[in-house]
Design a protein around this motif. Structure first.
Motif, mmCIF file in Angstrom:
data_model
loop_
_atom_site.group_PDB
_atom_site.id
_atom_site.type_symbol
_atom_site.label_atom_id
_atom_site.label_comp_id
_atom_site.label_asym_id
_atom_site.label_seq_id
_atom_site.Cartn_x
_atom_site.Cartn_y
_atom_site.Cartn_z
ATOM 1 N N TRP A 548 0.833 -1.198 0.000
ATOM 2 C CA TRP A 548 0.000 0.000 0.000
ATOM 3 C C TRP A 548 0.866 1.246 0.000
ATOM 4 N N VAL A 549 0.330 2.322 -0.565
ATOM 5 C CA VAL A 549 0.954 3.641 -0.445
ATOM 6 C C VAL A 549 -0.123 4.579 0.082
ATOM 7 N N LEU A 550 0.225 5.382 1.075
ATOM 8 C CA LEU A 550 -0.753 6.256 1.721
ATOM 9 C C LEU A 550 -0.651 7.675 1.168
ATOM 10 N N ASN A 551 -1.793 8.245 0.822
ATOM 11 C CA ASN A 551 -1.767 9.615 0.317
ATOM 12 C C ASN A 551 -1.525 10.585 1.467
ATOM 13 N N THR A 552 -1.505 11.861 1.200
ATOM 14 C CA THR A 552 -1.132 12.831 2.229
ATOM 15 C C THR A 552 -2.194 12.980 3.301
ATOM 16 N N GLU A 553 -3.362 12.370 3.107
ATOM 17 C CA GLU A 553 -4.414 12.332 4.114
ATOM 18 C C GLU A 553 -4.487 10.949 4.756
ATOM 19 N N PRO A 556 -4.984 4.830 2.219
ATOM 20 C CA PRO A 556 -4.141 3.828 1.557
ATOM 21 C C PRO A 556 -4.670 3.440 0.181
ATOM 22 N N PHE A 557 -3.782 3.466 -0.811
ATOM 23 C CA PHE A 557 -4.079 2.986 -2.157
ATOM 24 C C PHE A 557 -3.279 1.709 -2.388
ATOM 25 N N ARG A 558 -3.926 0.743 -2.962
ATOM 26 C CA ARG A 558 -3.249 -0.530 -3.217
ATOM 27 C C ARG A 558 -2.228 -0.362 -4.337
ATOM 28 N N ARG A 559 -1.003 -0.794 -4.066
ATOM 29 C CA ARG A 559 0.036 -0.750 -5.100
ATOM 30 C C ARG A 559 -0.172 -1.901 -6.078
ATOM 31 N N PRO A 560 -0.312 -1.603 -7.368
ATOM 32 C CA PRO A 560 -0.522 -2.693 -8.340
ATOM 33 C C PRO A 560 0.639 -3.668 -8.327
ATOM 34 N N GLY A 561 0.311 -4.929 -8.454
ATOM 35 C CA GLY A 561 1.351 -5.956 -8.422
ATOM 36 C C GLY A 561 2.256 -5.893 -9.623
#
Length: 561
Positions: A548-553, A556-561
């Motif tokens: 996951w990568v977390l935005n500035t708020e 969490p967005f799932r990192r594509p494989g």
């Protein structure tokens, strides 16, 4: 005797007739641009006055080198499979905050944690609810999540009393919150709602040069009069890239990525042309696409998430776009050369902070300002993530020192939290310098802790940046004492901000005893601050930074494989 309706004085009749004629002229077609109603607008089909001839596709292929792991190995963690019991206390604080919002301000943007009730601060679209959605899921509050999600998918983004919205805040809070809630839960209707909002925000890019302004004004969007700003904070348009890229990844529609990429192209083109090459000033001319309208540099207000997103978008794109590594590397070098400083302190030799710099417009040289702010505490996590992704151990170590320095700042005040803005006397270099008691006695604020020169803004607003960096560095290093540092911060924070209903920003971190409450509980309290405290006491596989990568708020967005 006061005149009755039938006995109005002659002057009122004349004035009334003139006013009626004026109003008739005002509303006659062609004489004035009426504000178009937005309650019937389909933003996905709204007219574009400056349509783009081409849409840039999402980058594909393979990265130049595989992305290395971000999290430390499992062996690095002292208790990798056991939840720290302190997590339960964090969840209780969240539940208390959430229940107060439900009882007092349901459907409104924010809770008034002292006086009760709620207020509208971000368009009237339930900002706290949208911001808290993924926190509810992560904390296992699934019934609450679905109840809130059902309310949110019924929100009509065309229904607002605002004439304009803050593009940056709506993007990171509302769009980011919807995307992350979909990524976590798989609910298709949340993605549909994200598309609906994304189409509205996409219209902000309908300007002559395709770059957005700071405010998204509905009338300007519907009449083709939008223009990019001439003195805008670069963080605002630059922070569209992460959310718009994820929206394109999830929908297969590249238009969102393509729009945000125009900002990236502008920033990449100007990065070496500023008065401090590698950095962007806190105000830029997006309308005329000039690098500098200012020679003031900071990574705090107005610039923060521009830098924060460079390694994050690299991770979200799987490393296939090399521009973000190059931009991060150049920025990192200049930040360390120009903004990084060691404060003069009597008994602490490992503190590093980030200040400001004023480049001289007509002569060489830079004037440094040894002033910092709570917002700048995000940089520890940024350096850690950049160091991990781009295999620079020096940046990881710097990130940890910056994170620990912000944690130390919390401990310096009787409230147990750090102020919004503050200043020091800086050492001549990054080496330890001798303590000068006499110099410090002539400081700006007489009541500051020893070593601190001034407290420019003594408030604490429930901000997350310090715990954000400490959490990220804990996950990157496995250093267990970072959890203990976080716990001390949590206790100070809760103790100084608690109200009868929930928790509030306070007026002065130097208060000893009962603090003055500001009756504000910004939505980032439930979206970021409490989420980071919850995660640092969770097992390391909870929302792994390699997935996951977390935005500035902190969405969490799932990192594509």
């Amino acid at each position: 005797m006061a005149p009755t309706r039938r006995q109005r004085p002659r002057w009122t009749v004349i004035t009334g007739a003139a006013l009626a004629m004026l109003l008739l002229w005002y509303h006659f077609p062609g004489n004035v641009r009426r504000r178009p109603p937005i309650d019937t607008v389909d933003w996905s089909r709204a007219r574009q006055y400056y349509p783009r001839e081409t849409i840039k596709p999402l980058p594909t292929g393979h990265p130049r080198r595989p992305i290395p792991p971000v999290q430390a190995s499992i062996a690095s963690f002292q208790h990798p499979s056991t939840t720290d019991p302190r997590r339960d206390q964090v969840q209780r604080v969240f539940e208390r905050s959430w229940n107060a919002y439900k009882d007092e301000a349901w459907g409104q943007d924010e809770l008034n944690p002292v006086s009760g009730g709620g207020k509208e601060t971000y368009g009237g679209w339930a900002a706290t609810m949208v911001d808290a959605l993924d926190t509810l899921w992560i904390m296992g509050m699934k019934d609450e999540f679905h109840n809130a999600a059902d309310f949110i998918v019924a929100i009509d983004f065309r229904n607002t009393t605002a004439d304009a919205i803050n593009l940056f805040e709506t993007n990171i809070r509302h769009l980011g919150g919807l995307l992350s809630a979909h990524d976590l839960s798989g609910r298709a209707d949340l993605l549909g709602k994200a598309v609906e909002l994304g189409d509205m925000l996409y219209m902000a890019f309908d300007t002559p040069n395709g770059l957005p302004g700071f405010w998204f004004t509905f009338e300007e969007a519907l009449t083709g009069t939008q223009r990019a700003g001439e003195n805008d904070a670069p963080a605002a348009p630059a922070s569209m890239c992460l959310e718009f890229t994820r929206l394109s990844q999830l929908t297969g529609d590249a238009k969102y990525f393509s729009a945000a990429d125009r900002v990236t192209q502008f920033l990449a083109r100007t990065q070496r042309d500023t008065s401090l090459p590698g950095l962007w000033p806190v105000e830029m001319d997006f309308r005329n696409e000039r690098a500098s309208t200012s020679h003031f540099y900071s990574i705090g207000t107005g610039a923060d998430s521009l830098y924060e997103y460079l390694p994050k978008i690299h991770a979200l794109l799987g490393g296939v776009d090399e521009r973000f590594e190059m931009m991060y590397t150049q920025a990192s070098k200049q930040i360390q050369q120009t903004l990084l400083f060691r404060p003069m302190l009597p008994d602490k030799d490992d503190i590093l902070l980030l200040g400001n710099a004023q480049a001289h417009e007509f002569s060489p040289g830079v004037t440094r300002e040894y002033q910092s702010q709570h917002l700048a505490c995000f940089a520890g996590g940024m350096f850690g993530l950049g160091g991990k992704l781009f295999e620079d151990q020096g940046d990881v170590e710097l990130g940890e020192r910056l994170a620990r320095s912000c944690g130390w700042a919390y401990s310096q005040f009787p409230t147990g939290v750090m102020p919004e803005m503050f200043g020091f006397y800086g050492c001549p270099s990054l080496e330890v310098c001798e303590w000068d008691e006499e110099r410090w006695r002539h400081r700006t604020n007489r009541e500051t802790p020893k070593g601190w020169r001034q407290i420019k803004d003594p408030r604490y607003l429930l901000r997350p940046e310090a715990i954000e960096s400490i959490f990220l560095l804990y996950r990157m290093t496995g250093h267990e004492d970072l959890r203990d540092l976080a716990w001390e911060m949590f206790l100070g924070m809760v103790g100084s901000t608690e109200t009868k209903l929930a928790y509030s920003g306070i007026a002065n971190v130097m208060d000893d005893g009962v603090t003055e409450k500001l009756d504000t509980m910004d939505s980032f309290w439930v979206a970021e601050t409490l989420k980071y405290f919850y995660l640092i006491f969770s097992t390391p596989d909870t929302l792994s930074l390699d997935e996951w990568v977390l935005n500035t708020e902190a969405h969490p967005f799932r990192r594509p494989g």
